[in-house]
Design an enzyme around this catalytic site. Sequence first.
Site, PDB file in Angstrom:
ATOM      1  N   LYS A  40       0.834  -1.223   0.000  1.00 35.78           N
ATOM      2  CA  LYS A  40       0.000   0.000   0.000  1.00 35.78           C
ATOM      3  C   LYS A  40       0.861   1.262   0.000  1.00 35.78           C
ATOM      4  O   LYS A  40       0.638   2.174  -0.782  1.00 35.78           O
ATOM      5  CB  LYS A  40      -0.928   0.027   1.237  1.00 35.78           C
ATOM      6  CG  LYS A  40      -1.968  -1.075   1.249  1.00 35.78           C
ATOM      7  CD  LYS A  40      -2.874  -0.965   2.442  1.00 35.78           C
ATOM      8  CE  LYS A  40      -2.166  -1.133   3.756  1.00 35.78           C
ATOM      9  NZ  LYS A  40      -1.524  -2.448   3.943  1.00 35.78           N
ATOM     10  N   THR A  41       1.846   1.272   0.898  1.00 34.23           N
ATOM     11  CA  THR A  41       2.680   2.467   0.980  1.00 34.23           C
ATOM     12  C   THR A  41       3.468   2.633  -0.317  1.00 34.23           C
ATOM     13  O   THR A  41       3.630   3.739  -0.835  1.00 34.23           O
ATOM     14  CB  THR A  41       3.614   2.373   2.205  1.00 34.23           C
ATOM     15  OG1 THR A  41       2.790   2.204   3.358  1.00 34.23           O
ATOM     16  CG2 THR A  41       4.454   3.629   2.371  1.00 34.23           C
ATOM     17  N   ASP A 225      -1.942   7.888   3.708  1.00 33.39           N
ATOM     18  CA  ASP A 225      -1.512   6.533   4.092  1.00 33.39           C
ATOM     19  C   ASP A 225      -2.147   6.192   5.447  1.00 33.39           C
ATOM     20  O   ASP A 225      -2.565   7.087   6.185  1.00 33.39           O
ATOM     21  CB  ASP A 225       0.023   6.494   4.216  1.00 33.39           C
ATOM     22  CG  ASP A 225       0.579   5.063   4.160  1.00 33.39           C
ATOM     23  OD1 ASP A 225      -0.213   4.112   4.025  1.00 33.39           O
ATOM     24  OD2 ASP A 225       1.813   4.909   4.248  1.00 33.39           O
ATOM     25  N   GLU A 226      -2.227   4.914   5.787  1.00 35.14           N
ATOM     26  CA  GLU A 226      -2.779   4.452   7.078  1.00 35.14           C
ATOM     27  C   GLU A 226      -4.145   5.095   7.336  1.00 35.14           C
ATOM     28  O   GLU A 226      -4.428   5.576   8.442  1.00 35.14           O
ATOM     29  CB  GLU A 226      -1.811   4.794   8.233  1.00 35.14           C
ATOM     30  CG  GLU A 226      -0.409   4.230   8.069  1.00 35.14           C
ATOM     31  CD  GLU A 226      -0.266   2.783   8.500  1.00 35.14           C
ATOM     32  OE1 GLU A 226      -1.257   2.192   8.979  1.00 35.14           O
ATOM     33  OE2 GLU A 226       0.833   2.231   8.310  1.00 35.14           O
ATOM     34  N   GLN A 256      -5.691  -3.200  10.679  1.00 33.20           N
ATOM     35  CA  GLN A 256      -4.581  -2.562  11.386  1.00 33.20           C
ATOM     36  C   GLN A 256      -5.015  -1.278  12.073  1.00 33.20           C
ATOM     37  O   GLN A 256      -4.197  -0.396  12.347  1.00 33.20           O
ATOM     38  CB  GLN A 256      -3.429  -2.277  10.430  1.00 33.20           C
ATOM     39  CG  GLN A 256      -2.802  -3.535   9.867  1.00 33.20           C
ATOM     40  CD  GLN A 256      -1.566  -3.219   9.041  1.00 33.20           C
ATOM     41  OE1 GLN A 256      -0.566  -2.769   9.549  1.00 33.20           O
ATOM     42  NE2 GLN A 256      -1.664  -3.438   7.749  1.00 33.20           N
ATOM     43  N   ARG A 612       4.959  -7.431  10.978  1.00 34.25           N
ATOM     44  CA  ARG A 612       6.167  -6.613  10.786  1.00 34.25           C
ATOM     45  C   ARG A 612       7.339  -7.487  10.364  1.00 34.25           C
ATOM     46  O   ARG A 612       8.361  -7.012   9.900  1.00 34.25           O
ATOM     47  CB  ARG A 612       6.568  -5.871  12.086  1.00 34.25           C
ATOM     48  CG  ARG A 612       5.594  -4.848  12.646  1.00 34.25           C
ATOM     49  CD  ARG A 612       5.102  -3.886  11.619  1.00 34.25           C
ATOM     50  NE  ARG A 612       3.830  -4.336  11.056  1.00 34.25           N
ATOM     51  CZ  ARG A 612       3.338  -3.889   9.918  1.00 34.25           C
ATOM     52  NH1 ARG A 612       3.983  -3.013   9.195  1.00 34.25           N
ATOM     53  NH2 ARG A 612       2.180  -4.333   9.461  1.00 34.25           N
TER      54      ARG A 612
HETATM   55  P1  ATP Z   1       1.639  -2.129   5.941  1.00 31.04           P
HETATM   56  O1  ATP Z   1       0.198  -2.558   5.909  1.00 31.04           O
HETATM   57  O2  ATP Z   1       2.408  -2.884   6.946  1.00 31.04           O
HETATM   58  O3  ATP Z   1       1.788  -0.653   6.001  1.00 31.04           O
HETATM   59  P2  ATP Z   1       2.031  -1.988   3.107  1.00 31.04           P
HETATM   60  O4  ATP Z   1       0.822  -2.597   2.503  1.00 31.04           O
HETATM   61  O5  ATP Z   1       2.117  -0.523   3.138  1.00 31.04           O
HETATM   62  O6  ATP Z   1       2.262  -2.620   4.546  1.00 31.04           O
HETATM   63  P3  ATP Z   1       4.601  -1.867   1.857  1.00 31.04           P
HETATM   64  O7  ATP Z   1       5.351  -1.456   3.068  1.00 31.04           O
HETATM   65  O8  ATP Z   1       4.313  -0.859   0.831  1.00 31.04           O
HETATM   66  O9  ATP Z   1       3.266  -2.598   2.330  1.00 31.04           O
HETATM   67  O10 ATP Z   1       5.315  -3.092   1.162  1.00 31.04           O
HETATM   68  C1  ATP Z   1       5.766  -4.221   1.890  1.00 31.04           C
HETATM   69  C2  ATP Z   1       7.069  -4.743   1.328  1.00 31.04           C
HETATM   70  O11 ATP Z   1       6.835  -5.357   0.084  1.00 31.04           O
HETATM   71  C3  ATP Z   1       8.070  -3.653   1.081  1.00 31.04           C
HETATM   72  O12 ATP Z   1       9.355  -4.145   1.373  1.00 31.04           O
HETATM   73  C4  ATP Z   1       7.918  -3.379  -0.397  1.00 31.04           C
HETATM   74  O13 ATP Z   1       9.079  -2.856  -0.967  1.00 31.04           O
HETATM   75  C5  ATP Z   1       7.635  -4.772  -0.941  1.00 31.04           C
HETATM   76  N1  ATP Z   1       6.826  -4.770  -2.180  1.00 31.04           N
HETATM   77  C6  ATP Z   1       5.614  -4.228  -2.354  1.00 31.04           C
HETATM   78  N2  ATP Z   1       5.163  -4.430  -3.617  1.00 31.04           N
HETATM   79  C7  ATP Z   1       6.130  -5.123  -4.257  1.00 31.04           C
HETATM   80  C8  ATP Z   1       6.278  -5.646  -5.595  1.00 31.04           C
HETATM   81  N3  ATP Z   1       5.344  -5.479  -6.514  1.00 31.04           N
HETATM   82  N4  ATP Z   1       7.408  -6.301  -5.880  1.00 31.04           N
HETATM   83  C9  ATP Z   1       8.371  -6.472  -4.952  1.00 31.04           C
HETATM   84  N5  ATP Z   1       8.306  -6.019  -3.683  1.00 31.04           N
HETATM   85  C10 ATP Z   1       7.199  -5.353  -3.341  1.00 31.04           C
HETATM   86 MG    MG Z   2       2.264   0.837   4.746  1.00 29.30          MG
END
Ligand code: ATP
Ligand code: MG
Length: 750
Positions: A40-41, A225-226, A256, A612
């Site tokens: 997402k981020t 975000d969040e 979350q 995490r």
């Molecule tokens: P959270 O809910 O914990 O905030 P999130 O959904 O925001 O998580 P991110 O932090 O954006 O998730 O991504 C999680 C991990 O996966 C990061 O290390 C990111 O670089 C990696 N990632 C995300 N998308 C891809 C992709 N398409 N290919 C490779 N790595 C990815």
């Molecule tokens: Mg995130």
Amino acid sequence: MEIAAPDLSPLVSHLNPAQREAVTAPPEHRLVLAGAGSGKTRVLTHRVAWLIAAEGISPMSILAVTFTNKAAAEMRGRIEQLVDVPIRAMWVGTFHGIAHRMLRMHWKEAGLPQNFQILDADDQLRLVKRVLKSLDLPDDQWPPRTVAGWINAQKEEARRPQDFRDEGDFTQRQFVRIYTAYEQTCERQGVVDFAELLLRAYELTRDDAEIQAHYRRRFRHILVDEFQDTNTLQYKWLRVLAGNTGILFAVGDDDQSVYSWRGARVENMMNLSRDFPGCEIVRLEQNYRSTSTILNAANGLISRNSARLGKELWTDVGEGEPIQLYAAYNEYDEAEFVVNRIQEHLQGRCAPSDIAILYRMGAQSRVLEETLIRARIPYRIYGGLRFFERQEVKDALAYLRLLHNRDDDVSFERAVNTPARGIGATTVDKLREYARANGLSLWAAARHGAATLGRSGAKVQEFLGMIESMAVETKDFVLSKTTERVIERSGLREHYRKEKGEQAESRLENLDELISAARSFETLPDEPPLEGQPQLDPLTNFLTHAALEAGEGQAKPGEDCVQLMTLHAAKGLEFPIVFMVGLENGLFPHVRATDEGNLEEERRLCYVGITRARKRLYMSYAELRRLHGVEQISAPSQFLREIPPECIVETRPRAQVVRPAYAASGGRPTSGSSHDANAARTARTRLPDAMRETSGPGGLRLGQQVRHERFGEGTILQFDGDGDRARVEVRFRNAGTKWLMLSVANLLPV
Ligand code: ATP
Ligand code: MG
């Protein structure tokens, strides 16, 4: 001549199809609803880059809201790498940071003095205490913390005192009276608390047509975000900012949402399609962060919650190692287990910064810290007691704030007798009385009403004289020199020098650190201010930073340390190796999570913790723990039972079942019980065995229902001491929570 189209492939090549669709979506409202680690981020960051590079949107037209200042800095850095246009004009920050920026620019329209100061939580509490005193309301009936919490909750719902009219019962009317007086005091002193920053910014954008039009014209794209943790006020503000023209791009995960106790409303997610017409929901289902074992554990746990929007998550990272669970005798044993495992990892190829230790309560860090120090493992507490919240630092800041604004009563009260100058509580009380009667600040009261102070009057005059002469002396000084002089002349350095011991030494170091910190605020940014943005003087800049810096403790460059933090602070972050400690009923889930709603929030917090971890996850609980000075026996957390058993392997020294003679050994396990890491055998054991109910003195159990002759029925919360001195804490249904001597309480099981 045709201009070559920019190469957009770097913007989308590292995205999966669902992520790509979200990033390249047409300019319409979107909600990306997806589980942890699904990117997402990453999508949000790429979306900003896409808007700039592909859609030709000016960075000025973008407002991006992140959850921490650190995340804001990271996002900015990442976007800069993706696009090669300067993005300085883009607003990226936390809700508080953005509100503050707006208020500094429009202080006049917001009805604030130009040099308004920010009250942190501790300052706010002091001010509330003063207000209660002025209204003759005793602290024990009106606990200041509760009152401050109530005021903040009203502000977070955008309610001012006048919105209550004469409604409510006696208690509510008193609260409103206190709120009114508190507001007047803040107004008089030119200070705003954290919640006020947001409320003012919201009211300003809502009520000032010109400012509203300006920001609506400006922010064409608002990204958050969040999103699951936005509160009512933040949501209202987003709506006002967006109007009918701003386009919202929100990302979040209802599983979350862990800040409802601070007013966050997960319902905001459900309301998006109503309030932002045409808002489409995008779902991401692939998790890129964790092994399937870790993900299965998280999925299994969260499936116990009923209030969910429902999402699927899968990963192709591979199964990985099972989660290791350690049953410790006590918190020292637990810390030793953690540190032993960390050492093993460090001997491998792992760096300290790859490792995080997560806990439910800040107070749990102490024993972990001691053990890490003994093992000489570098560590850093993320989001702990902020540097600017330390006693000695706040003492010095109080003087700086007084130099800046003599009417800042909170600072006056702190500085006037720190270090001690014989100006006692009675004198300060008299000053308060005089100030209240004449509608003055304490400073003004001290100037005009010294005659009423008797013999202490002269000492107060001396204090005023000292501040005035400091002001004259430092007028042309650079900020660090002013800070240094203030620390000397106030007597603070001498005061702390006389204190003995390690703590005094670190206090002196912190004062020096404050001088260095001030130095970095001396030169204003080289770049010219942004449209209409005021150039703040270094002192205002510095004081604002001190109040708003959220203690996110970014490691200094070159510093490689294990990170310690609460589960709340860990949101959004990831680490290859994670330790979750203190998985005990009463601690996690917390004893206050009594109803189903609270329990679900605690479960979400556990979900945040588990997710995490990228490669390895360790969990532990202690059978006996001393926390906040009270020893208690606990059963393993119910969450451990809720994780699919095939994900977990239990590690524990086999011979050990009974708890050690704890008290006699000064809180450390005695011989025979001390954990020897090498002797610890790892085996797949049946979990229910380890999850047996732990009994306390008198055959009673934690959580057991009991009856007391006078107080009626209640639940056992904790035990303390043993033998004749054993005590028990019981929460009675109708008589509140009480500590009772077990030998005389005559509690009967219900
Ligand atoms: P959270 O809910 O914990 O905030 P999130 O959904 O925001 O998580 P991110 O932090 O954006 O998730 O991504 C999680 C991990 O996966 C990061 O290390 C990111 O670089 C990696 N990632 C995300 N998308 C891809 C992709 N398409 N290919 C490779 N790595 C990815
Ligand atoms: Mg995130």
